[in-house]
Design a protein around this motif. Structure first.
Motif, short mmCIF file in Angstrom:
data_model
loop_
_atom_site.label_atom_id
_atom_site.label_comp_id
_atom_site.label_asym_id
_atom_site.label_seq_id
_atom_site.Cartn_x
_atom_site.Cartn_y
_atom_site.Cartn_z
N ALA A 79 71.25 13.31 -124.40
CA ALA A 79 70.37 12.83 -123.33
C ALA A 79 69.76 14.01 -122.58
N ASP A 80 70.56 15.06 -122.35
CA ASP A 80 70.05 16.26 -121.67
C ASP A 80 68.97 16.93 -122.51
N LYS A 81 69.17 16.96 -123.81
CA LYS A 81 68.20 17.58 -124.71
C LYS A 81 66.87 16.82 -124.66
N ALA A 82 66.94 15.51 -124.67
CA ALA A 82 65.73 14.68 -124.60
C ALA A 82 65.03 14.87 -123.25
N ARG A 83 65.81 14.95 -122.19
CA ARG A 83 65.27 15.16 -120.85
C ARG A 83 64.55 16.50 -120.77
N THR A 84 65.19 17.54 -121.30
CA THR A 84 64.59 18.87 -121.30
C THR A 84 63.28 18.86 -122.08
N LYS A 85 63.28 18.22 -123.23
CA LYS A 85 62.08 18.16 -124.06
C LYS A 85 60.93 17.49 -123.31
N ARG A 86 61.23 16.39 -122.64
CA ARG A 86 60.18 15.68 -121.89
C ARG A 86 59.64 16.54 -120.75
N LEU A 87 60.51 17.19 -120.03
CA LEU A 87 60.07 18.04 -118.93
C LEU A 87 59.23 19.21 -119.44
N GLU A 88 59.62 19.77 -120.59
CA GLU A 88 58.84 20.85 -121.19
C GLU A 88 57.47 20.36 -121.63
N GLN A 89 57.37 19.12 -122.08
CA GLN A 89 56.08 18.55 -122.46
C GLN A 89 55.13 18.47 -121.25
N TYR A 90 55.70 18.38 -120.07
CA TYR A 90 54.91 18.37 -118.85
C TYR A 90 54.61 19.78 -118.34
N GLY A 91 55.03 20.78 -119.10
CA GLY A 91 54.72 22.16 -118.75
C GLY A 91 55.75 22.89 -117.92
N TRP A 92 56.95 22.35 -117.83
CA TRP A 92 58.01 22.98 -117.04
C TRP A 92 58.90 23.84 -117.94
N ILE A 93 59.43 24.92 -117.39
CA ILE A 93 60.47 25.72 -118.04
C ILE A 93 61.79 25.19 -117.48
N VAL A 94 62.70 24.81 -118.35
CA VAL A 94 63.98 24.23 -117.91
C VAL A 94 65.11 25.21 -118.22
N LEU A 95 65.83 25.62 -117.19
CA LEU A 95 67.00 26.48 -117.33
C LEU A 95 68.23 25.65 -117.02
N ARG A 96 69.26 25.79 -117.85
CA ARG A 96 70.52 25.07 -117.62
C ARG A 96 71.65 26.07 -117.49
N PHE A 97 72.46 25.89 -116.46
CA PHE A 97 73.63 26.73 -116.24
C PHE A 97 74.84 25.83 -116.00
N TRP A 98 75.99 26.26 -116.46
CA TRP A 98 77.23 25.53 -116.19
C TRP A 98 77.68 25.83 -114.76
N ASN A 99 78.36 24.87 -114.15
CA ASN A 99 78.92 25.06 -112.80
C ASN A 99 79.70 26.36 -112.72
N ASP A 100 80.57 26.58 -113.71
CA ASP A 100 81.43 27.76 -113.72
C ASP A 100 80.61 29.05 -113.76
N GLU A 101 79.53 29.03 -114.49
CA GLU A 101 78.63 30.19 -114.60
C GLU A 101 78.04 30.54 -113.23
N VAL A 102 77.61 29.53 -112.50
CA VAL A 102 77.03 29.74 -111.18
C VAL A 102 78.09 30.28 -110.22
N ILE A 103 79.28 29.72 -110.26
CA ILE A 103 80.35 30.15 -109.36
C ILE A 103 80.79 31.59 -109.65
N ARG A 104 80.95 31.92 -110.93
CA ARG A 104 81.47 33.24 -111.31
C ARG A 104 80.43 34.35 -111.32
N ASP A 105 79.17 34.03 -111.66
CA ASP A 105 78.18 35.08 -111.89
C ASP A 105 76.81 34.71 -111.34
N ILE A 106 76.75 34.49 -110.04
CA ILE A 106 75.52 34.04 -109.41
C ILE A 106 74.40 35.07 -109.57
#
Length: 123
Positions: A79-106
């Motif tokens: 579902a996330d992959k489909a969501r990303t694809k649709r948003l990219e079709q509208y011209g957006w760059i989509v970045l995804r980070f895990w919660n742990d990644e944000v907490i450990r390495d902001i």
């Protein structure tokens, strides 16, 4: 793409989601809000194309999603992959980070955002 106002239900959802941010979302928001990251203007829980994205910089058309472990499950990942694809079709760059990644390495997360926005090259 012209702006179309989101349905009232989406606006209400986005508003309520702003009040219950995860620790990772709050940490990232503290880096993004008030143009703190290289002057980029981000909005949180922003409705786009029928979705509510975690963070969006409309000027640079960058979306940042902060995902918890539930996003690693098979059905959710698709579902996330489909969501990303649709948003990219509208011209957006989509970045995804895990919660742990944000907490450990902001700092690294912020660097990726700045690069995606075209304000710096990769190091």
């Amino acid at each position: 793409m012209p702006h179309t106002p989101p349905p009232p239900r989406h606006r209400a959802n986005a508003k309520s989601m702003r009040k219950v941010m995860t620790d990772a979302e709050l940490k990232l928001w503290n880096e993004l809000r008030a143009h703190r990251l290289m002057g980029l203007g981000f909005r949180r829980q922003f409705p786009i194309a029928g979705y509510i994205v975690d963070f969006a910089c409309p000027e640079k058309r960058v979306i940042v999603e902060v995902d918890g472990s539930q996003h690693g499950e098979a059905g959710r990942a698709g579902a996330d992959k489909a969501r990303t694809k649709r948003l990219e079709q509208y011209g957006w760059i989509v970045l995804r980070f895990w919660n742990d990644e944000v907490i450990r390495d902001i700092d690294n997360v912020c660097q990726h955002i700045v690069i995606a926005a075209g304000l710096a090259g990769p190091t």
